[in-house]
Design a protein around this motif. Structure first.
Motif, short mmCIF file in Angstrom:
data_model
loop_
_atom_site.label_atom_id
_atom_site.label_comp_id
_atom_site.label_asym_id
_atom_site.label_seq_id
_atom_site.Cartn_x
_atom_site.Cartn_y
_atom_site.Cartn_z
N PRO A 1 -4.96 9.83 3.91
CA PRO A 1 -4.76 8.77 4.89
C PRO A 1 -3.65 7.80 4.50
O PRO A 1 -2.83 7.39 5.32
N GLU A 2 -3.62 7.48 3.20
CA GLU A 2 -2.58 6.58 2.73
C GLU A 2 -1.21 7.23 2.81
O GLU A 2 -0.20 6.59 3.09
N ASN A 3 -1.20 8.53 2.54
CA ASN A 3 0.05 9.26 2.60
C ASN A 3 0.66 9.18 3.99
O ASN A 3 1.85 8.91 4.16
N THR A 4 -0.19 9.39 4.99
CA THR A 4 0.26 9.32 6.38
C THR A 4 0.77 7.92 6.71
O THR A 4 1.82 7.75 7.32
N ARG A 5 0.01 6.94 6.27
CA ARG A 5 0.37 5.56 6.56
C ARG A 5 1.69 5.20 5.89
O ARG A 5 2.57 4.58 6.47
N PHE A 6 1.84 5.66 4.66
CA PHE A 6 3.06 5.31 3.94
C PHE A 6 4.27 6.01 4.56
O PHE A 6 5.34 5.41 4.68
N GLU A 7 4.10 7.27 4.96
CA GLU A 7 5.25 7.98 5.55
C GLU A 7 5.70 7.32 6.84
O GLU A 7 6.90 7.29 7.14
N ALA A 8 4.76 6.80 7.61
CA ALA A 8 5.12 6.09 8.83
C ALA A 8 5.94 4.84 8.49
O ALA A 8 6.93 4.52 9.13
N HIS A 9 5.52 4.17 7.43
CA HIS A 9 6.24 2.98 6.99
C HIS A 9 7.64 3.35 6.47
O HIS A 9 8.63 2.69 6.77
N LEU A 10 7.68 4.43 5.73
CA LEU A 10 8.92 4.87 5.09
C LEU A 10 10.05 5.07 6.10
O LEU A 10 11.20 4.73 5.84
N GLU A 11 9.67 5.60 7.26
CA GLU A 11 10.68 5.87 8.28
C GLU A 11 11.42 4.61 8.71
O GLU A 11 12.55 4.67 9.15
N GLN A 12 10.73 3.49 8.60
CA GLN A 12 11.33 2.25 9.09
C GLN A 12 11.78 1.34 7.96
O GLN A 12 12.05 0.17 8.17
N CYS A 13 11.83 1.88 6.77
CA CYS A 13 12.11 1.04 5.61
C CYS A 13 13.26 1.63 4.78
O CYS A 13 13.01 2.41 3.86
N PRO A 14 14.49 1.27 5.10
CA PRO A 14 15.63 1.83 4.37
C PRO A 14 15.58 1.51 2.87
O PRO A 14 15.98 2.35 2.06
N ALA A 15 15.06 0.33 2.53
CA ALA A 15 14.98 -0.02 1.11
C ALA A 15 14.04 0.94 0.38
O ALA A 15 14.30 1.36 -0.74
#
Lengths: 198, 233
Positions: free
Chosen positions: B20-34
């Motif tokens: 679940p965290e993996n999914t959540r983090f990947e969604a965040h990653l897409e919008q986080c260039p840093a």
């Protein structure tokens, strides 16, 4: 002695320096070039298989997963983007994910409890030693040695054993947030020690 | 939950998140260039750890792999068009070719394989190239850390825009990407795709932006999730 040195030099030059860029080979692989793929295989099969062996343990399962990784490389090579990392990193990242998935899947299927408690957990010294002993790369060995014991333990359990940070936390009976911090601090220190651009 | 998404980056780079965290983090990653930039360095670091335990595989593995790939088709970043309107359905082959042209020639980072297709695509496409060729055509692109990119070419003079999604990460759990054109009246669905897709949007001159959301298979009447990308026209 002189002959020996010459021999060593020859051996290292044959293993160390592919003059053809791996990224170019992957791009050619993406266009269906089977000989380019074979060259990618030859350059990376030891890295992929060795990592899979370390994570999965079982040799035949590791071989099976390694084969799947290379078939995935073949199928998806056109997605490789050199601007986002090296070819080796692309393949090994894919391979590690598959190896970890395989371990978790197998363990779930065999109903084995991976959630060790601190009393029956793995012997970390043994884990660490077996990893360290076979490290080919002096730099990696040296950089791992530069971590604190706690950082090294967290990084090694996660990367080589396929533990989630929550499982590491449970095994060590430590707050998960603490493990996240140890992993992060450990990787940052490794990265800097290895001279990888931040 | 919102505060410590960044703390997941290091464990993520070692594949050490629970699903679940993996999914959540990947969604965040897409919008986080840093995050994307930092992740590249962490992954390169992890790669050294993997490389350090290299071991020669059994010799038979090589021949098995080479035999297997010889009969395994590759996933080409070919654009499969999703036409929502009947008039567009007949144009699908043309659009697919034109989209290959678009992906290969607009912006940087297009793959050479797609450039190879450019000549025939150029000759055959009409609708899309007319947008591309418009003197006022403006291109915007967005690359996702999880793979793939989206390019939008808009021509106010032609009142049209073309959007090409190329090789986005496949979604799990029967989800699709849905494209929306947004104007003062709200979002209007332009169609869905699973990984790659292209569509022509008419009436783009009156639109403010184009957005892509993740929706259940078949699409939604209105967006039900926050856009993974929003491009102003």
């Amino acid at each position: 002695m002189g002959a020996n040195a010459a021999h060593l030099k020859l051996a290292s030059s044959s293993t160390a320096g592919p003059t053809v860029d791996l990224g170019d080979l992957l791009v050619r692989t993406g266009r269906g070039d089977e000989s380019a793929f074979a060259a990618v295989y030859d350059a990376l099969s030891s890295s992929v298989y060795g990592m899979a062996r370390r994570v999965i343990r079982d040799p035949s399962r590791a071989e099976e997963v390694s084969q799947e990784v290379f078939i995935q490389v073949w199928k998806t090579a056109a997605r490789f983007d050199a601007q986002r990392g090296s070819a080796k990193s692309w393949v090994l990242t894919m391979a590690h994910r598959r190896a970890v998935d395989a371990v978790r899947h197998d363990q779930a299927a065999s109903n084995r409890d991976r959630k060790y408690t601190s009393s029956n957990g793995p012997d970390f010294n043994e884990v660490e030693e077996s990893v360290t002993l076979s490290l080919e790369h002096e730099q990696v060995r040296r950089c791992l040695a530069g971590l604190t014991d706690l950082q090294r333990e967290a990084v090694l359990l996660a990367y080589y054993q396929g533990y989630t940070y929550a499982e590491v936390a449970e095994a060590l009976n430590v707050n998960p947030a603490t493990i996240k911090t140890r992993i992060r601090d450990g990787i940052v220190r490794l990265r800097d020690c290895m001279g990888i651009e931040a | 939950m919102t505060t410590d998404l960044h703390t997941l980056l290091a464990p993520y780079s070692l594949d050490a998140l629970e699903p679940p965290e993996n999914t959540r983090f990947e969604a965040h990653l897409e919008q986080c260039p840093a995050c994307q930039a930092e992740l590249a360095g962490f992954q390169a670091t992890a790669t050294r750890l993997g490389d350090a335990v290299a071991l020669t595989p059994p010799a038979t593995m090589r021949s098995r792999v080479l035999t297997e790939i010889a009969r395994t088709p590759q996933e080409r970043p070919v654009v499969t068009a999703i036409a929502q309107r009947r008039s567009l359905r007949s144009a699908v082959p043309r659009m697919a070719a034109a989209a290959a042209f678009l992906v290969g020639t607009i912006g940087v980072g297009g793959y050479a394989i797609e450039r190879d297709n450019a000549h025939e695509a150029d000759a055959r496409s009409t609708t899309i190239t007319s947008v591309l060729a418009a003197p006022d055509a403006a291109t915007t692109s967005k690359t996702f850390s999880t793979g793939g990119n989206v390019r939008l070419v808009a021509s106010p003079a032609q009142d049209s825009a073309v959007i090409v999604a190329n090789d986005l990460a496949r979604l799990k759990g029967h989800k699709v990407y849905q494209v929306w054109m947004i104007n003062g009246a709200g979002p209007k669905s332009q169609g869905t795709f699973t990984s790659s897709g292209t569509m022509i949007m008419h009436g783009a001159g009156g639109a403010d932006s184009v957005a892509i959301t993740v929706e259940p298979e078949g699409g939604s009447k209105q967006p039900t999730t926050a856009p993974i990308v929003t491009i102003a026209i």
